[in-house]
Design a protein around this motif. Structure first.
Motif, short mmCIF file in Angstrom:
data_model
loop_
_atom_site.label_atom_id
_atom_site.label_comp_id
_atom_site.label_asym_id
_atom_site.label_seq_id
_atom_site.Cartn_x
_atom_site.Cartn_y
_atom_site.Cartn_z
N GLU A 1 -12.01 17.12 -4.37
CA GLU A 1 -10.85 17.98 -4.15
C GLU A 1 -9.56 17.15 -4.28
OE1 GLU A 1 -11.88 21.00 -0.98
OE2 GLU A 1 -9.99 20.17 -0.25
N ARG A 2 -9.60 15.96 -3.70
CA ARG A 2 -8.43 15.06 -3.73
C ARG A 2 -8.16 14.60 -5.17
NH1 ARG A 2 -6.70 10.84 -0.27
NH2 ARG A 2 -7.96 11.56 1.44
N ASP A 3 -9.21 14.29 -5.93
CA ASP A 3 -9.06 13.90 -7.34
C ASP A 3 -8.32 15.00 -8.10
OD1 ASP A 3 -10.54 11.66 -6.85
OD2 ASP A 3 -12.29 12.24 -8.04
N ASP B 1 0.86 -1.18 0.00
CA ASP B 1 0.00 0.00 0.00
C ASP B 1 0.90 1.24 0.00
OD1 ASP B 1 -1.64 2.11 0.70
OD2 ASP B 1 -2.44 1.18 2.52
N THR B 2 1.08 1.85 -1.19
CA THR B 2 2.03 2.98 -1.25
C THR B 2 1.43 4.25 -0.65
OG1 THR B 2 1.36 3.64 -3.48
CG2 THR B 2 3.18 2.07 -3.30
N GLY B 3 0.10 4.36 -0.68
CA GLY B 3 -0.54 5.52 -0.04
C GLY B 3 -0.17 5.59 1.43
N GLY C 1 -1.67 2.49 -5.73
CA GLY C 1 -1.30 3.88 -5.53
C GLY C 1 -1.88 4.77 -6.60
N ARG C 2 -1.09 5.77 -7.02
CA ARG C 2 -1.55 6.69 -8.07
C ARG C 2 -0.67 6.61 -9.32
NH1 ARG C 2 -4.13 6.91 -4.13
NH2 ARG C 2 -5.46 8.58 -3.32
N ASP C 3 0.61 6.23 -9.12
CA ASP C 3 1.59 6.30 -10.22
C ASP C 3 2.34 4.97 -10.36
OD1 ASP C 3 2.87 6.39 -7.77
OD2 ASP C 3 4.50 7.64 -8.50
N ILE C 4 1.73 3.88 -9.94
CA ILE C 4 2.47 2.61 -9.95
C ILE C 4 2.69 2.14 -11.39
CG2 ILE C 4 2.60 0.26 -9.00
CD1 ILE C 4 2.44 2.65 -6.93
N TYR D 1 3.05 7.50 1.92
CA TYR D 1 2.87 8.95 1.89
C TYR D 1 2.17 9.42 3.16
CZ TYR D 1 4.47 8.98 -2.89
OH TYR D 1 5.26 8.86 -4.00
N ARG D 2 1.25 8.61 3.65
CA ARG D 2 0.57 8.95 4.90
C ARG D 2 1.55 8.92 6.07
NH1 ARG D 2 -5.33 8.38 4.92
NH2 ARG D 2 -6.02 8.17 2.77
N GLY D 3 2.49 7.97 6.04
CA GLY D 3 3.49 7.88 7.11
C GLY D 3 4.31 9.16 7.19
N GLN E 1 -6.46 17.44 -6.91
CA GLN E 1 -5.09 17.61 -6.45
C GLN E 1 -4.17 16.51 -6.98
OE1 GLN E 1 -4.65 17.61 -2.06
NE2 GLN E 1 -4.91 19.79 -2.36
N ASP E 2 -4.64 15.26 -6.93
CA ASP E 2 -3.80 14.13 -7.32
C ASP E 2 -3.61 14.04 -8.84
OD1 ASP E 2 -3.65 13.48 -4.66
OD2 ASP E 2 -5.04 11.79 -4.76
N SER E 3 -4.61 14.51 -9.60
CA SER E 3 -4.48 14.33 -11.06
C SER E 3 -3.93 15.55 -11.78
CB SER E 3 -5.82 13.89 -11.66
OG SER E 3 -6.80 14.82 -11.31
N THR E 4 -3.87 16.69 -11.11
CA THR E 4 -3.36 17.87 -11.82
C THR E 4 -1.95 18.25 -11.40
OG1 THR E 4 -4.36 19.33 -10.18
CG2 THR E 4 -5.66 18.89 -12.17
N ARG E 5 -1.38 17.53 -10.42
CA ARG E 5 -0.02 17.89 -10.00
C ARG E 5 0.95 17.58 -11.15
NH1 ARG E 5 0.21 12.90 -5.94
NH2 ARG E 5 0.93 11.35 -7.42
N GLU E 6 2.08 18.28 -11.08
CA GLU E 6 3.03 18.16 -12.17
C GLU E 6 3.75 16.81 -12.17
OE1 GLU E 6 6.49 21.14 -13.25
OE2 GLU E 6 4.63 22.12 -12.60
N VAL F 1 9.77 14.39 -1.68
CA VAL F 1 8.92 13.43 -0.95
C VAL F 1 8.77 12.17 -1.80
CG1 VAL F 1 6.56 13.02 -0.13
CG2 VAL F 1 7.68 15.21 0.34
N ARG F 2 8.50 12.35 -3.09
CA ARG F 2 8.30 11.20 -3.97
C ARG F 2 9.59 10.38 -4.11
NH1 ARG F 2 3.39 11.56 -5.53
NH2 ARG F 2 3.60 9.53 -6.51
N ALA F 3 10.71 11.11 -4.26
CA ALA F 3 12.00 10.43 -4.46
C ALA F 3 12.32 9.55 -3.26
CB ALA F 3 13.09 11.47 -4.69
#
Ligand code: DC
Length: 218
Positions: free
Chosen positions: A177-179, A32-34, A127-130, A37-39, A181-186, A106-108
């Motif tokens: 809101e989360r959709d 669970d990669t989310g 996750g979002r980018d697996i 990020y939550r950690g 944020q998660d889909s429009t980030r660079e 954070v991602r790295a």
């Protein structure tokens, strides 16, 4: 190289329930990669850092060690040697995770951890980018989605069942809101990989979704 199943999708699509079930049926590890990020989000919250304080977040990252292990097959998240798994699911932590996951550092920090887990064993990773970034060569890629209304209703039912008072309209607004944020980030935005199979679970049961994904696995 392990056998890799990648499941991406928006918040509340049922990824973790499905990924856990598929992993159990196949005898694979569920990653669970989310939760990772939550950690990190717990670390930032404990330090009182504002999600908009990019420099503060990058600085705080240096003192955050996230580790994953499995107890009775259930993923446990350790932050600086402390098990914080119980704290991960709150809305506050989810919001902070979504906001801070747009930061490259954070991602790295989590990318290597994720890649290594999949290298060493057979995994179902969600996750979002697996499928797009973490495991571009995954054996199976699924983009699991459902309408925002349906996702909000599921989360509402889940919270009510736990005896947590909540408001359906607020949950739906948070999900949208989360959709956004998660889909429009660079960096590594939420999007369907070209070679991912789209599964819309709006009108499917958990069993039906799990069967659809299992039929794609070897
Ligand atoms: O799946 P989740 O709700 O536990 O994820 C929390 C946040 O973490 C999500 O809003 C965006 C971020 N995340 C990410 O950017 N990439 C991932 N692979 C998983 C989660």
């Amino acid at each position: 190289m392990g056998y890799n199943v990648a499941i991406d999708g928006p918040a509340g699509a049922g990824k973790s329930t499905i990924a856990r079930l598929v992993a159990k049926r196949k005898g694979y590890i569920y990653v669970d990669t989310g939760a990772m990020y939550r950690g990190l989000a717990v670390h930032f919250l404990d330090r009182g850092i504002n999600p908009g304080d990019r420099a503060g977040i990058i600085e705080a990252l240096k003192e955050a060690e996230v580790k994953i292990c499995y107890e009775n097959g259930i993923q446990q998240v350790y932050l600086n040697e402390k098990n914080i798994t119980e704290r991960l699911r709150s809305e506050e932590v989810g919001r902070m995770a979504s906001q801070t996951s747009s930061i490259q550092e954070v991602r790295a920090k989590l990318l290597e951890l994720q890649k290594n887990l999949a290298k060493e064993q057979d995994v179902v990773m969600d996750g979002r980018d697996i499928g797009t970034c973490v495991l571009p060569d995954a054996d199976v890629k699924v983009f699991l989605t459902a309408s925002a209304e349906r996702r909000a209703k599921r989360r509402y039912d889940e919270l009510m069942q736990k005896g947590i008072e909540c408001d359906l309209a607020t949950i739906e607004r948070d999900i949208r809101e989360r959709d956004e944020q998660d889909s429009t980030r660079e960096l590594a935005p939420l999007k369907q990989a070209e070679d991912a199979v789209l599964v819309d679970s709006s009108d499917m049961t958990i069993e039906e979704v799990a069967d659809a994904i299992l039929s794609l696995c070897k």
